[in-house]
Design a protein around this motif. Structure first.
Motif, mmCIF file in Angstrom:
data_model
loop_
_atom_site.group_PDB
_atom_site.id
_atom_site.type_symbol
_atom_site.label_atom_id
_atom_site.label_comp_id
_atom_site.label_asym_id
_atom_site.label_seq_id
_atom_site.Cartn_x
_atom_site.Cartn_y
_atom_site.Cartn_z
ATOM 1 N N ARG A 46 0.821 -1.211 0.000
ATOM 2 C CA ARG A 46 0.000 0.000 0.000
ATOM 3 C C ARG A 46 0.852 1.256 0.000
ATOM 4 N NH1 ARG A 46 -2.111 0.017 6.349
ATOM 5 N NH2 ARG A 46 -0.020 0.115 7.282
ATOM 6 N N ILE A 47 0.312 2.264 -0.646
ATOM 7 C CA ILE A 47 0.832 3.629 -0.573
ATOM 8 C C ILE A 47 -0.380 4.517 -0.354
ATOM 9 C CG2 ILE A 47 1.958 5.523 -1.799
ATOM 10 C CD1 ILE A 47 3.398 3.427 -3.522
ATOM 11 N N TYR A 48 -0.348 5.322 0.689
ATOM 12 C CA TYR A 48 -1.409 6.326 0.840
ATOM 13 C C TYR A 48 -0.765 7.677 1.086
ATOM 14 C CZ TYR A 48 -0.924 5.598 5.960
ATOM 15 O OH TYR A 48 -0.456 5.480 7.244
ATOM 16 N N LEU A 49 -1.178 8.657 0.312
ATOM 17 C CA LEU A 49 -0.594 9.992 0.340
ATOM 18 C C LEU A 49 -1.700 11.020 0.564
ATOM 19 C CD1 LEU A 49 1.768 9.647 -2.782
ATOM 20 C CD2 LEU A 49 2.352 9.218 -0.381
ATOM 21 N N SER A 50 -1.732 11.603 1.762
ATOM 22 C CA SER A 50 -2.654 12.697 2.066
ATOM 23 C C SER A 50 -1.856 13.983 2.031
ATOM 24 C CB SER A 50 -3.257 12.538 3.473
ATOM 25 O OG SER A 50 -3.869 11.294 3.645
ATOM 26 N N HIS A 76 -1.545 -1.244 -3.957
ATOM 27 C CA HIS A 76 -2.674 -0.324 -4.072
ATOM 28 C C HIS A 76 -2.220 1.066 -3.671
ATOM 29 C CE1 HIS A 76 -6.301 1.831 -2.583
ATOM 30 N NE2 HIS A 76 -6.892 1.228 -3.604
ATOM 31 N N VAL A 77 -2.621 2.083 -4.446
ATOM 32 C CA VAL A 77 -2.213 3.464 -4.182
ATOM 33 C C VAL A 77 -3.451 4.340 -4.003
ATOM 34 C CG1 VAL A 77 -0.931 5.465 -5.013
ATOM 35 C CG2 VAL A 77 -0.118 3.168 -5.566
ATOM 36 N N SER A 78 -3.457 5.131 -2.941
ATOM 37 C CA SER A 78 -4.572 6.040 -2.668
ATOM 38 C C SER A 78 -4.048 7.453 -2.465
ATOM 39 C CB SER A 78 -5.330 5.581 -1.418
ATOM 40 O OG SER A 78 -6.377 6.494 -1.098
ATOM 41 N N PHE A 79 -4.618 8.387 -3.202
ATOM 42 C CA PHE A 79 -4.270 9.808 -3.089
ATOM 43 C C PHE A 79 -5.432 10.555 -2.448
ATOM 44 C CE2 PHE A 79 -2.141 8.250 -6.927
ATOM 45 C CZ PHE A 79 -0.833 8.713 -6.776
ATOM 46 N N LEU A 80 -5.121 11.462 -1.523
ATOM 47 C CA LEU A 80 -6.120 12.364 -0.959
ATOM 48 C C LEU A 80 -5.556 13.771 -0.989
ATOM 49 C CD1 LEU A 80 -8.731 13.068 0.625
ATOM 50 C CD2 LEU A 80 -7.458 12.538 2.728
ATOM 51 N N ARG A 110 -6.901 -0.440 -8.210
ATOM 52 C CA ARG A 110 -5.533 -0.312 -7.712
ATOM 53 C C ARG A 110 -5.143 1.135 -7.428
ATOM 54 N NH1 ARG A 110 -1.037 -3.018 -10.896
ATOM 55 N NH2 ARG A 110 -0.032 -2.761 -8.859
ATOM 56 N N VAL A 111 -5.802 2.073 -8.074
ATOM 57 C CA VAL A 111 -5.485 3.491 -7.878
ATOM 58 C C VAL A 111 -6.761 4.245 -7.525
ATOM 59 C CG1 VAL A 111 -4.587 5.597 -8.920
ATOM 60 C CG2 VAL A 111 -3.557 3.393 -9.504
ATOM 61 N N GLU A 112 -6.709 4.963 -6.416
ATOM 62 C CA GLU A 112 -7.841 5.760 -5.946
ATOM 63 C C GLU A 112 -7.392 7.211 -5.821
ATOM 64 O OE1 GLU A 112 -10.927 5.519 -2.226
ATOM 65 O OE2 GLU A 112 -8.786 5.399 -1.739
ATOM 66 N N ILE A 113 -8.201 8.128 -6.342
ATOM 67 C CA ILE A 113 -7.915 9.561 -6.232
ATOM 68 C C ILE A 113 -9.128 10.231 -5.615
ATOM 69 C CG2 ILE A 113 -7.259 11.669 -7.435
ATOM 70 C CD1 ILE A 113 -6.342 9.850 -9.779
ATOM 71 N N HIS A 186 -6.848 8.359 6.870
ATOM 72 C CA HIS A 186 -6.811 8.668 5.435
ATOM 73 C C HIS A 186 -8.052 8.111 4.740
ATOM 74 C CE1 HIS A 186 -4.899 8.918 1.354
ATOM 75 N NE2 HIS A 186 -5.607 7.826 1.162
ATOM 76 N N ASN A 187 -8.337 6.841 4.966
ATOM 77 C CA ASN A 187 -9.480 6.207 4.300
ATOM 78 C C ASN A 187 -10.798 6.802 4.766
ATOM 79 O OD1 ASN A 187 -7.794 4.473 2.858
ATOM 80 N ND2 ASN A 187 -7.859 2.885 4.436
#
Length: 488
Positions: A46-50, A76-80, A110-113, A186-187
């Motif tokens: 996972r990568i999550y970037l807020s 899985h990558v999530s951007f906020l 796999r990618v969430e923005i 983040h989520n």
């Protein structure tokens, strides 16, 4: 003495026990950037970037993420980011248009923005307020950079200046429990944010409000959005989120403190900081020494009172010189901000003199060249370091003699600027590190020293110089922003 504070913090926020070597303090923007890319390139799950925004030209960072996704099909990558800031340049290139192609390439699984939109700027007000200053009504301001079981806490955004010549703070935590906790935060905010997907329009993306979100759109019903958001997030801030205590007590504890107002009726950042500062005004923690820093000098009156009421053995406030302010030389209203912060700094020193603290509290301005000239840097660091009174070997009573060589036992790091915006309008994420470990305390002391290398003391006379005078138009603009419900 540390227990005097941690006992109360245990009642306010989750408690995470760590070893001192699980915390790495990064020093420079380039070290932050290289570390972030290195962690991303090795990501497994996972990568999550807020962040507030990702610079519209950060192709190298996106390329690093793309390569990581190609190499690991389980990643899985999530951007906020913030909706106002992340789409401000539309239909020209923006954070949204930079990120959207990743979904086309790797799919939405796999990618969430996600982009958070404040419920405070809607309707007619949103239409009237210029895009350049609309962030004054509330932002997604958290800076959480999580990769697998590690997280970097910072005040830095993800753009070229923050990677090259804008000084901030950066603490890397190697803790699965802490990374898991902030992943939930983040989520949780992602579930209350607009979803960005590739689009065929000139902007290059589409932004929608998914039916699966945990609240109605803030643009459709701000009040209902806040009510639903509070139910969705409030339980994440409580001490019940603390992992089981270690069988062998550690010398270092980390407390996540957040400010998610206006989504919640109460948050944990301000209560925790209030408790700390009030404790510093009483024995056995009085008189402590502290250093407080904020790149944008605009602490709330109540925070200023708490800070000065500690009557420290020594207190240092470190802030940006106008030439090191990110808004220096900007066009329009935002170009007035450096002068606005100058006016507030002058008022702070006046208050210090009025309180009779001029001998123990000083203001220092950070300057490394001029931001509008080659080689100039800006200053964006924020936080608090506290050194408790020393205890004489022959006595159990704290010594009243300040010892500058002693190192901090407590620090606060994160996104907060300690302003009205931080406590009423923005989403903020920080941690308190409380430690009795000599090695970590030494590293915290070194952090204070290197941040102060380019800072010089200033007094009230400095603000009487012709080039530091603040015009009436700046003061009027500050008043107008407050009347309209915004904040610097």
């Amino acid at each position: 003495m540390l227990a005097t504070i941690t006992t109360d913090l245990d009642k306010i926020a989750p408690r995470f026990e760590v070893q001192s070597d699980q915390i790495e303090i990064l020093r420079t923007p380039s070290e932050f950037y290289e570390t972030l890319k290195d962690k991303i390139s090795k990501a497994q799950s996972r990568i999550y970037l807020s962040t507030l925004y990702i610079g519209k030209t950060e192709h190298e960072l996106i390329s690093t993420i793309r390569t990581a996704l190609q190499q690991n099909p389980n990643l899985h990558v999530s951007f906020l980011t913030d909706a106002l800031r992340g789409t401000r340049e539309t239909p020209a290139a923006s954070s949204a248009s930079l990120l959207a192609p990743l979904i086309s390439e790797f799919g939405p699984d796999r990618v969430e923005i996600r982009m958070f939109h404040t419920p405070n700027l809607t309707g007619l007000r949103k239409k009237l307020v210029p895009k350049r200053i609309n962030e004054g009504w509330g932002l997604q301001h958290m800076k959480l950079y999580g990769v697998d079981d590690e997280i970097i806490m910072s005040g830095a955004n993800l753009s070229t200046d923050y990677f090259t010549n804008r000084q901030d703070r950066y603490h890397l935590f190697r803790s699965k429990e802490l990374a898991d906790y902030f992943s939930k935060i983040h989520n949780g905010v992602c579930d209350l944010s607009f979803k960005v997907s590739p689009g065929s329009s000139e902007a290059g993306y589409a932004m929608t409000w998914p039916a699966s979100n945990q609240a109605p759109s803030p643009l459709a019903s701000p009040s209902d959005f806040k009510k639903s958001a509070s139910k969705h997030l409030s339980h994440l801030l409580t001490p019940s989120n603390s992992p089981p205590a270690s069988s062998t007590p550690t010398a270092t504890t980390v407390y996540p403190i957040l400010s998610l107002v206006p989504l919640l009726s109460t948050s944990t950042e301000l209560p925790a900081l209030t408790n700390i500062l009030q404790s510093l005004s009483r024995e056995p923690l009085h008189p402590s020494s502290w250093t407080f820093t904020a790149g944008y000098f605009n602490m709330t009156p109540s925070f200023r009172r708490l800070l000065l009421n500690t009557h420290p053995a020594s207190g240092t406030v470190l802030t940006a010189h106008p030439h090191a302010n990110g808004f220096f030389g900007s066009k329009g209203v935002s170009g007035m901000l450096p002068d606005a912060y100058t006016h507030l700094a002058k008022m702070f020193l006046r208050r210090v003199r009025y309180e009779g603290l001029s001998d123990s509290v000083q203001l220092r301005e950070w300057k490394k060249g001029r931001v509008d000239e080659e080689g100039g840097w800006t200053y964006h660091a924020k936080g608090l370091w506290v050194t408790f009174p020393s205890v004489s070997p022959s006595s159990s009573s704290p010594s009243t003699e300040p010892k500058s060589q002693e190192d901090p036992s407590l620090t606060v790091i994160g996104s907060s600027n300690y302003t009205k915006r931080s406590y009423e309008l923005d989403l903020e994420a920080n941690v308190i590190i409380a430690t009795s470990d000599p090695a970590l305390r030494k590293r915290l002391g070194e952090e204070v020293k290197w941040l102060g290398e380019y800072a010089k003391p200033v007094d009230e006379k400095e603000f009487e110089k012709p080039d530091r005078k603040v015009s009436m138009s700046v003061r009027l603009s500050m008043w107008i922003v407050r009347v309209l419900g915004g904040a610097l």
